[in-house]
Scaffold this active site. Sequence first.
Site, PDB file in Angstrom:
ATOM      1  CG  ASP A  67      -0.250  -0.288   2.532  1.00 40.09           C
ATOM      2  OD1 ASP A  67       0.992  -0.309   2.559  1.00 40.09           O
ATOM      3  OD2 ASP A  67      -0.944  -0.489   3.538  1.00 40.09           O
ATOM      4  CG  ASN A 136      -8.229   0.579  11.920  1.00 41.08           C
ATOM      5  OD1 ASN A 136      -7.358  -0.251  11.635  1.00 41.08           O
ATOM      6  ND2 ASN A 136      -8.499   1.594  11.149  1.00 41.08           N
ATOM      7  CG  HIS A 138      -5.506  -0.855   8.918  1.00 37.78           C
ATOM      8  ND1 HIS A 138      -5.305   0.499   8.795  1.00 37.78           N
ATOM      9  CD2 HIS A 138      -4.299  -1.345   9.320  1.00 37.78           C
ATOM     10  CE1 HIS A 138      -4.058   0.796   9.098  1.00 37.78           C
ATOM     11  NE2 HIS A 138      -3.423  -0.314   9.433  1.00 37.78           N
ATOM     12  CD  GLU A 143      -8.102   2.417   7.234  1.00 37.92           C
ATOM     13  OE1 GLU A 143      -7.966   1.516   8.078  1.00 37.92           O
ATOM     14  OE2 GLU A 143      -7.429   3.463   7.283  1.00 37.92           O
TER      15      GLU A 143
HETATM   16  C1  F6R Z   1       1.637  -0.593   6.170  1.00 39.18           C
HETATM   17  C2  F6R Z   1       0.364  -1.317   6.310  1.00 39.18           C
HETATM   18  C3  F6R Z   1      -0.401  -1.239   7.589  1.00 39.18           C
HETATM   19  C4  F6R Z   1       0.429  -1.763   8.756  1.00 39.18           C
HETATM   20  C5  F6R Z   1      -0.354  -1.715  10.064  1.00 39.18           C
HETATM   21  C6  F6R Z   1       0.514  -2.087  11.243  1.00 39.18           C
HETATM   22  O1  F6R Z   1       2.145  -0.789   4.877  1.00 39.18           O
HETATM   23  O2  F6R Z   1      -0.063  -1.954   5.396  1.00 39.18           O
HETATM   24  O3  F6R Z   1      -1.578  -1.974   7.470  1.00 39.18           O
HETATM   25  O4  F6R Z   1       0.838  -3.066   8.489  1.00 39.18           O
HETATM   26  O5  F6R Z   1      -0.899  -0.457  10.265  1.00 39.18           O
HETATM   27  O6  F6R Z   1       1.538  -1.151  11.342  1.00 39.18           O
HETATM   28  P1  F6R Z   1       2.800  -1.381  12.303  1.00 39.18           P
HETATM   29  O7  F6R Z   1       3.489  -2.577  11.793  1.00 39.18           O
HETATM   30  O8  F6R Z   1       3.606  -0.132  12.147  1.00 39.18           O
HETATM   31  O9  F6R Z   1       2.236  -1.581  13.661  1.00 39.18           O
END
Ligand code: F6R
Length: 244
Positions: A67, A136, A138, A143
């Site tokens: 992403d 959340n 995701h 989302e």
């Molecule tokens: C980032 C992504 C997000 C993260 C998620 C967890 O490319 O796709 O979905 O994987 O927000 O983030 P961290 O690993 O920083 O806790």
Amino acid sequence: MNLTIFRNYDALSAFTADEMIRLLQTKPDAVICMASGSTPKDCCRYFVQKVLSEKIDISQFFFVGLDEWVGLPPALPGSCHYDFKTRLFDPLKMPPTQYHLFNGMATDLQSECKKMDSVITEKGGIDLMIVGIGMNGHIGFNEPGVDFNLLSHVIDLDETTITVGLKKYFTEPVTLKKGITLGLGTLMAAKKVILMASGLTKANVIQQAVEGPITNTFPASIIQQHPEGKIWVDEDAASKVVKK
Ligand code: F6R
């Protein structure tokens, strides 16, 4: 879906990096998709270390970025592009022909989505997807409320994603409104998915992903439906799971 609990973040990261290596040794032209953010950081470090020290041939390996934040330049620290470049492409000297990332600055984001989907199809699909989980629930920028069937798409970021993102990843002021992401339809089509999480802050969301109902209000729950969906976490992140 199954849950594997590792002693700590280091053991989780080293094992996940080994999983990438194992895949490339059996399928040198494997397509691996990965999230950026904090969780996969040390997995990338171990992967690079091992590829270089054991002289593993990665010349046919293809990488896909999960992403990107819309509107942020690729060179900005905190962007997904920056993470992948500094963690993988530069240390492994990977040429641009070996990876495809979303361009969050593209004027036509819809065609950016189509381009990503066709690259994945041309490469024969994703062999391994390594994702994280947001506060959340995701995955990528899928989302709460997202349609489970979507392929790549642009999405309005959830308030939690914006708040956590601003605090965690950026040192200079940025505007976070939209994200561009692979969809959960793409995740379900991947041959194998590993959802990684570490630390006590992820304990509630991991409990929900593992034991909660499968619902698009908590997107990570979809992993329970994937025939090769794995949840790999450290002891802290697993601390609220009841049935271990
Ligand atoms: C980032 C992504 C997000 C993260 C998620 C967890 O490319 O796709 O979905 O994987 O927000 O983030 P961290 O690993 O920083 O806790």
